[in-house]
Write a protein that holds these residues in place. Structure first.
Motif, PDB file in Angstrom:
ATOM      1  N   ILE A 259       0.741  -0.978   0.087  1.00 36.37           N
ATOM      2  CA  ILE A 259      -0.097   0.065  -0.023  1.00 36.37           C
ATOM      3  C   ILE A 259       1.013   1.193   0.019  1.00 36.37           C
ATOM      4  O   ILE A 259       1.540   1.448   1.083  1.00 36.37           O
ATOM      5  CB  ILE A 259      -0.824  -0.008   1.122  1.00 36.37           C
ATOM      6  CG1 ILE A 259      -1.742  -1.365   1.375  1.00 36.37           C
ATOM      7  CG2 ILE A 259      -1.709   1.356   1.228  1.00 36.37           C
ATOM      8  CD1 ILE A 259      -2.494  -1.490   0.085  1.00 36.37           C
ATOM      9  N   ALA A 260       0.868   2.076  -1.077  1.00 39.43           N
ATOM     10  CA  ALA A 260       1.831   3.063  -1.342  1.00 39.43           C
ATOM     11  C   ALA A 260       1.591   4.252  -0.104  1.00 39.43           C
ATOM     12  O   ALA A 260       2.605   4.701   0.166  1.00 39.43           O
ATOM     13  CB  ALA A 260       1.690   3.668  -2.580  1.00 39.43           C
ATOM     14  N   SER A 261       0.510   4.515   0.197  1.00 37.80           N
ATOM     15  CA  SER A 261       0.254   5.567   1.185  1.00 37.80           C
ATOM     16  C   SER A 261       0.895   5.053   2.592  1.00 37.80           C
ATOM     17  O   SER A 261       1.047   5.952   3.474  1.00 37.80           O
ATOM     18  CB  SER A 261      -1.234   5.542   1.542  1.00 37.80           C
ATOM     19  OG  SER A 261      -1.973   4.362   1.842  1.00 37.80           O
ATOM     20  N   LYS A 262       1.396   3.860   2.806  1.00 32.76           N
ATOM     21  CA  LYS A 262       1.786   3.491   4.152  1.00 32.76           C
ATOM     22  C   LYS A 262       3.537   3.365   3.975  1.00 32.76           C
ATOM     23  O   LYS A 262       3.994   2.953   5.042  1.00 32.76           O
ATOM     24  CB  LYS A 262       1.272   2.019   4.396  1.00 32.76           C
ATOM     25  CG  LYS A 262      -0.233   1.788   4.907  1.00 32.76           C
ATOM     26  CD  LYS A 262      -0.549   0.457   4.871  1.00 32.76           C
ATOM     27  CE  LYS A 262      -2.090   0.556   5.536  1.00 32.76           C
ATOM     28  NZ  LYS A 262      -2.711  -0.856   5.650  1.00 32.76           N
ATOM     29  N   LEU A 263       3.836   3.614   2.618  1.00 33.89           N
ATOM     30  CA  LEU A 263       5.365   3.710   2.669  1.00 33.89           C
ATOM     31  C   LEU A 263       5.908   4.896   3.304  1.00 33.89           C
ATOM     32  O   LEU A 263       5.017   5.970   3.250  1.00 33.89           O
ATOM     33  CB  LEU A 263       5.886   3.691   1.009  1.00 33.89           C
ATOM     34  CG  LEU A 263       5.362   2.169   0.470  1.00 33.89           C
ATOM     35  CD1 LEU A 263       5.659   2.474  -1.169  1.00 33.89           C
ATOM     36  CD2 LEU A 263       6.087   1.095   0.983  1.00 33.89           C
ATOM     37  N   PRO A 264       6.942   4.823   3.783  1.00 30.18           N
ATOM     38  CA  PRO A 264       7.670   6.231   4.389  1.00 30.18           C
ATOM     39  C   PRO A 264       8.070   7.138   3.477  1.00 30.18           C
ATOM     40  O   PRO A 264       8.471   6.737   2.114  1.00 30.18           O
ATOM     41  CB  PRO A 264       8.770   5.432   5.235  1.00 30.18           C
ATOM     42  CG  PRO A 264       9.172   4.315   4.485  1.00 30.18           C
ATOM     43  CD  PRO A 264       7.863   3.537   3.884  1.00 30.18           C
ATOM     44  N   ALA A 265       8.122   8.480   3.725  1.00 35.48           N
ATOM     45  CA  ALA A 265       8.366   9.498   2.660  1.00 35.48           C
ATOM     46  C   ALA A 265       9.933   9.531   2.986  1.00 35.48           C
ATOM     47  O   ALA A 265      10.710   9.327   3.669  1.00 35.48           O
ATOM     48  CB  ALA A 265       7.806  10.806   3.186  1.00 35.48           C
ATOM     49  N   PRO A 266      10.643   9.700   1.499  1.00 37.68           N
ATOM     50  CA  PRO A 266      12.068   9.802   1.419  1.00 37.68           C
ATOM     51  C   PRO A 266      12.552  11.000   2.381  1.00 37.68           C
ATOM     52  O   PRO A 266      11.919  12.003   2.193  1.00 37.68           O
ATOM     53  CB  PRO A 266      12.303  10.043  -0.028  1.00 37.68           C
ATOM     54  CG  PRO A 266      11.013  10.575  -0.633  1.00 37.68           C
ATOM     55  CD  PRO A 266       9.907   9.756   0.192  1.00 37.68           C
ATOM     56  N   ALA A 267      13.612  10.845   2.995  1.00 39.04           N
ATOM     57  CA  ALA A 267      14.005  11.751   4.215  1.00 39.04           C
ATOM     58  C   ALA A 267      15.213  12.425   3.534  1.00 39.04           C
ATOM     59  O   ALA A 267      16.029  11.997   2.877  1.00 39.04           O
ATOM     60  CB  ALA A 267      14.256  11.015   5.514  1.00 39.04           C
ATOM     61  N   PRO A 268      15.491  13.613   4.207  1.00 38.00           N
ATOM     62  CA  PRO A 268      16.851  14.279   3.547  1.00 38.00           C
ATOM     63  C   PRO A 268      18.109  13.418   4.302  1.00 38.00           C
ATOM     64  O   PRO A 268      17.952  13.235   5.422  1.00 38.00           O
ATOM     65  CB  PRO A 268      16.883  15.494   4.100  1.00 38.00           C
ATOM     66  CG  PRO A 268      15.883  15.716   5.367  1.00 38.00           C
ATOM     67  CD  PRO A 268      14.855  14.316   4.881  1.00 38.00           C
ATOM     68  N   LEU A 269      19.080  13.212   3.595  1.00 40.26           N
ATOM     69  CA  LEU A 269      20.206  12.277   3.849  1.00 40.26           C
ATOM     70  C   LEU A 269      21.355  13.205   4.408  1.00 40.26           C
ATOM     71  O   LEU A 269      21.555  14.311   3.962  1.00 40.26           O
ATOM     72  CB  LEU A 269      20.486  11.581   2.787  1.00 40.26           C
ATOM     73  CG  LEU A 269      19.646  10.490   2.541  1.00 40.26           C
ATOM     74  CD1 LEU A 269      20.299   9.915   1.293  1.00 40.26           C
ATOM     75  CD2 LEU A 269      19.184   9.470   3.625  1.00 40.26           C
ATOM     76  N   ALA A 270      22.171  12.898   5.397  1.00 35.75           N
ATOM     77  CA  ALA A 270      23.210  13.687   5.803  1.00 35.75           C
ATOM     78  C   ALA A 270      24.275  13.544   4.656  1.00 35.75           C
ATOM     79  O   ALA A 270      24.431  12.549   3.947  1.00 35.75           O
ATOM     80  CB  ALA A 270      23.678  13.056   7.158  1.00 35.75           C
ATOM     81  N   TYR A 271      25.144  14.557   4.741  1.00 37.74           N
ATOM     82  CA  TYR A 271      26.157  14.571   3.715  1.00 37.74           C
ATOM     83  C   TYR A 271      27.104  13.370   3.802  1.00 37.74           C
ATOM     84  O   TYR A 271      27.509  12.829   2.657  1.00 37.74           O
ATOM     85  CB  TYR A 271      27.380  15.977   3.916  1.00 37.74           C
ATOM     86  CG  TYR A 271      28.332  16.048   3.059  1.00 37.74           C
ATOM     87  CD1 TYR A 271      28.102  16.305   1.802  1.00 37.74           C
ATOM     88  CD2 TYR A 271      29.844  15.833   3.668  1.00 37.74           C
ATOM     89  CE1 TYR A 271      29.518  16.408   0.940  1.00 37.74           C
ATOM     90  CE2 TYR A 271      30.789  15.770   2.833  1.00 37.74           C
ATOM     91  CZ  TYR A 271      30.665  15.963   1.405  1.00 37.74           C
ATOM     92  OH  TYR A 271      31.759  16.105   0.788  1.00 37.74           O
TER      93      TYR A 271
END
Length: 476
Positions: A259-271
Motif C-alpha cells: 500500500i503506497a500510502s503506508k510507505l515512508p516518505a524519503p528523508a533528507p540524507l546527511a552529507y
C-alpha cells in the motif's frame, strides 16, 4: 452513463472511470498506484467508487486496484481465468470477487460483462459495457492490453520479461483466437484500451485514444490477417526489448502490491551518507544533462527528471539495493510518485544539488563529460576515439557512425568491460537523451575523456557526417 479517461503520459497508460449518475456509483478500470487522482475525480463528479477492477496482471506499472479498493471500501473484481500460476494469491485476503467469462456486475444502469481475451497474458479479460439507460446493445469495451488502436497486445512478454520459456507462440495463438471471437461483436462497439502510443506493451500503437471495433476491423493489421501462422509470425517479429522492470511488475502485481500510502516518505540524507550510498546502493542525479555534465559526484548516474525519467529508471535502477536522489526539494514528491508507479519503493532519501558544491568545496574532484555538436564530434572521428552507439538493434540497422561499437543503454552496465579505458569515448544515441545517461555512467567509471554527441545520430546524419550502412555489427 459517465465515462472519463485518466492518462499517464510517462507510462502511456490509460485508466478509466465509468459511472451511473442515477445511482451515484462508479467503477475504476486499470488504476495505477496514484490512487488520489481517482478519488478526486469521483468527488468532482459527485460519484462514489463502489467497484475496482483490472484487465490483467500488468507488467509496466504497479496496479492501484488493491489500494483503491481498500481506501474506498469498493468491491474488487479480479480475473479467475488462465492457469493456476496466473491467479492472484492475495485475492482472498483482499476480499476480491473472482470473475470469469460470462460473469457480469452492475452499477445502477451500467452493466459490465466479462469476456476472456487471452494472448497478451493467459488471465487477460475485457469488459463489455452496456448503458441500460440508453439501450440494450453494448456501448463499448475496456480492452486492456488485448486490443489497442491500430495494434494488439504483444504476446512475448511472459517469455522475454518474466522468463517463462515457450510461451510466446502459445500466447500469439491465443491472441489470434481472441481476435476471432471479438470480431463477432457489433461494429459500433467503442474500444477503450489501456495504452496509447509510446507504450512498450505493443509495437505500433496509434496516437488516437480510442476507436470502434468496426474501424479496427478495417484498418488494424491484426483483423486483416486471417491465417493463424501468418498472424503468429507478424505479431512476434520486430517486438522491442521490454524494460527490465517488467519482470518485477509481474511478480508484484500478482502477489499483491504494498500500500503506497503506508510507505515512508524519503528523508533528507546527511552529507556523510553519500559515500555509503555510492558503495551500497545507487545515487541518481536528476539535474538536466547540460548542467550535470559540467560537474557531478563520481559514481552517480544522471537520469534527468523529464519525459523519459520513468523509462530509464525502470531499465537502470535496482530493486534489491537502496536508491537516493540528488534533486531540488520541490521536485521530490513528483519523482517519488513516479518511482513508486513502477515499484521502486526502495528510495532511501535525497540530497539537494548543494551536496555537489560541498563535495567540490572540500577539494574533492568532480567528474565531467563534454557535450559536443555534431560538427565538433565529426572532427574527432578516426583520431584514436572509441565511438559507442547506445541505440537499440532496430535503430542501428538503419545506419551508424563508422567504426562504432554497439552497446544498447539498457545493457550498458553489464558490458562495461568491452569498452576500452585508454581511449577517449564518443557516445551517441538517436537524439541525445540516452547518450547523456550513458555518458554519466561511463564518465564516473573511466579515466578517459567522455564526450556526448548533442542531438544524436539524427543530428550527426543531418550535418553530413559519414554514415555506414549495416553489414555486420557488434551487438549484445
Amino acid at each position: 452513463m459517465i465515462l472519463r479517461m485518466l492518462y499517464n503520459d510517462q507510462l502511456a497508460q490509460a485508466s478509466y472511470l465509468v459511472g451511473c449518475p442515477e445511482s451515484g456509483e462508479a467503477l475504476i478500470v486499470d488504476p495505477n498506484r496514484h490512487v488520489e487522482q481517482y478519488l478526486e475525480l469521483a468527488e468532482r463528479l459527485g460519484l462514489r467508487i463502489t467497484a475496482v477492477t483490472e484487465t490483467h496482471i500488468h507488467a509496466d506499472f504497479v496496479s492501484g486496484s488493491r489500494e483503491l479498493a481498500e481506501v474506498t471500501g469498493a468491491r474488487l473484481y479480479l480475473s479467475d481465468e488462465g492457469p493456476s500460476e496466473w491467479k492472484y494469491p492475495y485475492a482472498a485476503e483482499a476480499g476480491a470477487v473472482l470473475v470469469r467469462e460470462g460473469d457480469a456486475f452492475e452499477l445502477g444502469s451500467v452493466r459490465v460483462e466479462v469476456m476472456h481475451t487471452p494472448g497478451h497474458t493467459p488471465e487477460h479479460i475485457s469488459f463489455i459495457v452496456t448503458d441500460k439507460a440508453r439501450g440494450s446493445e453494448p456501448l463499448g469495451a475496456f480492452t486492456g492490453d488485448f486490443l489497442f488502436v491500430g495494434d494488439v497486445g504483444r504476446p512475448d512478454l511472459l517469455e522475454k520479461a518474466a522468463g517463462i520459456t515457450g510461451t510466446m507462440e502459445q500466447g500469439a495463438r491465443q491472441l489470434f483466437d481472441s481476435i476471432q471471437r471479438f470480431r463477432t461483436l457489433p461494429d459500433h462497439l467503442q474500444i477503450w484500451p489501456a495504452h496509447g502510443a509510446g507504450s512498450a506493451c505493443g509495437r505500433a500503437l496509434g496516437g488516437v485514444p480510442q476507436s470502434t471495433l468496426g474501424y479496427e476491423k478495417l484498418y488494424n493489421w491484426a483483423f486483416s490477417t486471417q491465417d493463424p501462422e501468418e498472424f503468429i509470425r507478424r505479431v512476434l517479429e520486430g517486438q522491442p526489448d521490454p524494460p527490465r522492470y517488467f519482470a518485477q511488475m509481474k511478480r508484484v502485481n500478482k502477489e499483491g502490491p504494498a500500500i503506497a500510502s503506508k510507505l515512508p516518505a524519503p528523508a533528507p540524507l546527511a552529507y556523510g551518507d553519500i559515500e555509503v550510498m555510492l558503495r551500497q546502493g545507487l545515487v541518481v542525479d536528476t539535474r538536466p544533462a547540460d548542467v550535470y555534465s559540467q560537474g557531478f559526484i563520481p559514481g552517480t548516474i544522471n537520469i534527468p527528471l523529464g519525459a523519459s525519467f520513468l523509462t530509464w529508471a525502470g531499465w537502470l535502477l535496482p530493486y534489491d539495493r537502496p536508491i537516493a536522489l540528488v534533486i531540488d526539494r520541490e521536485k521530490l514528491e513528483h519523482a517519488t510518485q513516479l518511482l513508486r508507479l513502477i515499484g521502486l519503493d526502495n528510495l532511501r532519501g535525497y540530497w539537494t544539488p548543494a551536496v555537489i558544491d560541498r563535495w567540490a568545496g572540500e577539494g574533492r574532484k568532480l567528474a565531467t563529460y563534454r557535450r559536443l555538436t555534431p560538427e565538433e564530434a565529426g572532427q574527432l572521428l578516426g583520431d584514436g576515439v572509441c565511438v559507442v552507439d547506445v541505440r537499440w538493434d532496430s535503430e542501428r540497422e538503419k545506419g551508424y557512425v563508422p567504426g562504432s561499437i554497439h552497446l544498447p543503454l539498457g545493457y550498458l552496465e553489464e558490458h562495461l568491460e568491452e569498452i576500452p579505458t585508454d581511449k577517449p569515448l564518443l557516445v551517441y544515441c538517436a537524439s541525445g537523451t540516452r547518450s547523456a545517461i550513458a555518458s554519466s555512467i561511463l564518465a564516473g567509471r573511466t579515466r578517459a575523456p567522455v564526450m556526448d554527441i548533442k542531438g544524436g545520430f539524427d543530428a550527426w546524419k543531418a550535418t553530413g557526417n559519414p554514415v555506414e550502412e549495416p553489414k555486420s555489427t557488434t551487438t549484445v
